[in-house]
Design a protein around this motif. Structure first.
Motif, PDB file in Angstrom:
ATOM      1  N   GLU A  39      -3.301  -9.021   7.385  1.00 24.65           N
ATOM      2  CA  GLU A  39      -4.345  -9.661   8.184  1.00 24.65           C
ATOM      3  C   GLU A  39      -5.286  -8.591   8.726  1.00 24.65           C
ATOM      4  O   GLU A  39      -4.847  -7.557   9.220  1.00 24.65           O
ATOM      5  CB  GLU A  39      -3.692 -10.426   9.330  1.00 24.65           C
ATOM      6  CG  GLU A  39      -4.656 -11.218  10.176  1.00 24.65           C
ATOM      7  CD  GLU A  39      -3.951 -12.005  11.252  1.00 24.65           C
ATOM      8  OE1 GLU A  39      -3.499 -13.125  10.958  1.00 24.65           O
ATOM      9  OE2 GLU A  39      -3.841 -11.497  12.372  1.00 24.65           O
ATOM     10  N   ILE A  41      -8.962  -7.727  10.941  1.00 24.01           N
ATOM     11  CA  ILE A  41     -10.021  -8.148  11.853  1.00 24.01           C
ATOM     12  C   ILE A  41     -11.318  -7.498  11.378  1.00 24.01           C
ATOM     13  O   ILE A  41     -11.418  -6.278  11.288  1.00 24.01           O
ATOM     14  CB  ILE A  41      -9.721  -7.750  13.305  1.00 24.01           C
ATOM     15  CG1 ILE A  41      -8.417  -8.402  13.773  1.00 24.01           C
ATOM     16  CG2 ILE A  41     -10.875  -8.156  14.214  1.00 24.01           C
ATOM     17  CD1 ILE A  41      -8.437  -9.925  13.752  1.00 24.01           C
ATOM     18  N   TYR A  87     -14.054 -11.715  12.985  1.00 22.26           N
ATOM     19  CA  TYR A  87     -13.329 -12.732  12.229  1.00 22.26           C
ATOM     20  C   TYR A  87     -11.952 -12.223  11.800  1.00 22.26           C
ATOM     21  O   TYR A  87     -11.740 -11.022  11.623  1.00 22.26           O
ATOM     22  CB  TYR A  87     -14.130 -13.145  10.994  1.00 22.26           C
ATOM     23  CG  TYR A  87     -15.483 -13.740  11.319  1.00 22.26           C
ATOM     24  CD1 TYR A  87     -15.642 -15.105  11.498  1.00 22.26           C
ATOM     25  CD2 TYR A  87     -16.599 -12.923  11.460  1.00 22.26           C
ATOM     26  CE1 TYR A  87     -16.880 -15.652  11.807  1.00 22.26           C
ATOM     27  CE2 TYR A  87     -17.845 -13.460  11.774  1.00 22.26           C
ATOM     28  CZ  TYR A  87     -17.978 -14.821  11.945  1.00 22.26           C
ATOM     29  OH  TYR A  87     -19.210 -15.352  12.255  1.00 22.26           O
ATOM     30  N   ARG A  88     -11.058 -13.171  11.601  1.00 20.48           N
ATOM     31  CA  ARG A  88      -9.709 -12.847  11.142  1.00 20.48           C
ATOM     32  C   ARG A  88      -9.605 -13.169   9.653  1.00 20.48           C
ATOM     33  O   ARG A  88      -9.690 -14.338   9.252  1.00 20.48           O
ATOM     34  CB  ARG A  88      -8.677 -13.655  11.937  1.00 20.48           C
ATOM     35  CG  ARG A  88      -7.238 -13.172  11.766  1.00 20.48           C
ATOM     36  CD  ARG A  88      -6.278 -14.093  12.525  1.00 20.48           C
ATOM     37  NE  ARG A  88      -6.651 -14.240  13.923  1.00 20.48           N
ATOM     38  CZ  ARG A  88      -6.291 -13.387  14.882  1.00 20.48           C
ATOM     39  NH1 ARG A  88      -5.568 -12.332  14.582  1.00 20.48           N
ATOM     40  NH2 ARG A  88      -6.663 -13.601  16.130  1.00 20.48           N
ATOM     41  N   ALA A 108     -12.441 -15.068  15.353  1.00 16.47           N
ATOM     42  CA  ALA A 108     -11.021 -14.895  15.636  1.00 16.47           C
ATOM     43  C   ALA A 108     -10.760 -15.067  17.124  1.00 16.47           C
ATOM     44  O   ALA A 108     -11.574 -14.675  17.962  1.00 16.47           O
ATOM     45  CB  ALA A 108     -10.567 -13.511  15.182  1.00 16.47           C
ATOM     46  N   THR A 169     -12.329 -14.836  22.457  1.00 13.49           N
ATOM     47  CA  THR A 169     -12.973 -14.204  21.310  1.00 13.49           C
ATOM     48  C   THR A 169     -13.426 -12.798  21.702  1.00 13.49           C
ATOM     49  O   THR A 169     -13.479 -12.455  22.878  1.00 13.49           O
ATOM     50  CB  THR A 169     -14.182 -15.024  20.834  1.00 13.49           C
ATOM     51  OG1 THR A 169     -15.076 -15.218  21.947  1.00 13.49           O
ATOM     52  CG2 THR A 169     -13.755 -16.378  20.299  1.00 13.49           C
TER      53      THR A 169
END
Length: 340
Positions: A39, A41, A87-88, A108, A169
């Protein structure tokens, strides 16, 4: 003439094949997974154009064909309306899915668990360490926080924030997050205050929150909260001092080193309920909703004392003689555990 015709036909076929191969590459890139294994970022800054985005994705090893990526944005223009944000990205995500996410603006969210029983000062330390928080408070003093939130003073800080897992966020300010927690606690206290039992010895909501914070520090057993509340309510009603150790600890501040001495119990502070009458001037911790409810709805009892039983709960008594027996039993339990 025929040779010229064949030549042009060959050119058209070649161009068609090239276009077909190009489209195949574009669709293959669009449907291919991102290069990331974990994952990730990803932050897209305001004003980033298509070329800069492609280069950034390539440099951060998220995609491997920046030129083909540019053709994807031309062929599918809906993917080119990306929005700045953080965003993730996940390994199972395709390039097209990533671009759909960037176009949606769904940034995210990051969790911050603010736990009941802690002090606001502990929460502020967590905020300092939390990722992607924008820090605007010049320091972690209660006076600074009260001023930033528009509260009447630092005495309105402790206890007045709702414990929960708060999602935020990137670039959310520390003040904005604490304001959300404060506003929710104000609503929770309002609701409990309106629904409280009649004839409780509280002058205002501040005293109810203070009582709830003491209950929070005295027991973690759900079924005991209203009993602990009844002990303190009974004491307040007959003018008996609360004599609760957590208030002594809070009043000691940085001088507390893990244990309380007799001298500590006898040393006056605004919060030392072995010395002062009634409730201390404010909360000593963040109370949970369950403790707020217990403060507003104490059990009907004659209990005036309680002590830990060594098994996770407490023994309640109506008189000092029975209480002293319970204390001796607790000490024996501790000795037995040490001997094992």
């Amino acid at each position: 003439m025929k040779k010229m015709l064949y030549f042009f036909l060959l050119i058209l076929v070649a161009l068609g094949l090239a276009a077909g191969v190009g489209m195949w590459k574009v669709h293959r890139l669009a449907d291919s997974p991102l290069l990331i294994r974990d994952e990730t970022i990803f932050t897209l800054k305001p004003g980033t154009g298509r070329l800069a985005l492609g280069e950034q994705l390539y440099n951060e090893k998220i995609i491997n064909r920046p030129r083909v990526f540019q053709w994807l944005l031309k062929i599918e223009p809906g993917l080119s309306h990306f929005k700045a944000g953080t965003y993730r990205l996940t390994p199972d995500m395709s390039v097209r899915a990533m671009m759909t996410l960037l176009a949606s603006g769904k940034e995210a969210q990051f969790p911050l668990r603010l736990v009941e029983g802690m002090r606001v000062s502990d929460w502020l330390e967590q905020l300092r360490a939390a990722p992607y928080i924008k820090h605007t408070l010049k320091d972690d003093s209660y006076r600074t926080l009260a001023s930033a939130l528009g509260l009447t003073g630092p005495e309105q800080v402790e206890g007045w924030f709702y414990p929960d897992t708060w999602l935020y966020t990137a670039n959310t300010t520390d003040v904005a997050l604490m304001k959300r927690a404060h506003q929710r606690m104000v609503k929770a206290v309002d609701a409990v205050w309106k629904d409280r039992m009649d004839n409780l010895p509280y002058k205002d909501q501040q005293q109810l929150v203070t009582m709830a914070s003491i209950i929070e520090k005295e027991t973690a057993v759900a079924g005991e909260r209203d009993l602990v509340s009844s002990v303190f309510i009974n004491r307040l009603r007959i003018g008996m001092r609360l004599q609760t150790d957590p208030t002594v600890i809070y009043g000691m501040g940085e001088h507390y080193r893990g244990n309380i001495t007799r001298k500590d119990l006898e040393t006056p502070t605004p919060y030392n309920t072995y010395v002062i009458d009634g409730l201390p001037p404010g909360a000593i911790a963040i109370p949970s909703p369950a403790s707020l409810d217990a403060a507003a709805h104490p059990a009907k009892s004659n209990w005036l004392y309680f002590v830990a039983d060594g098994k996770g709960g407490h023994t309640f008594s109506t008189n000092l003689n029975d209480h002293n027996k319970a204390v001796r039993s607790y000490i024996q339990v501790l000795k037995d555990k040490d001997a094992q």
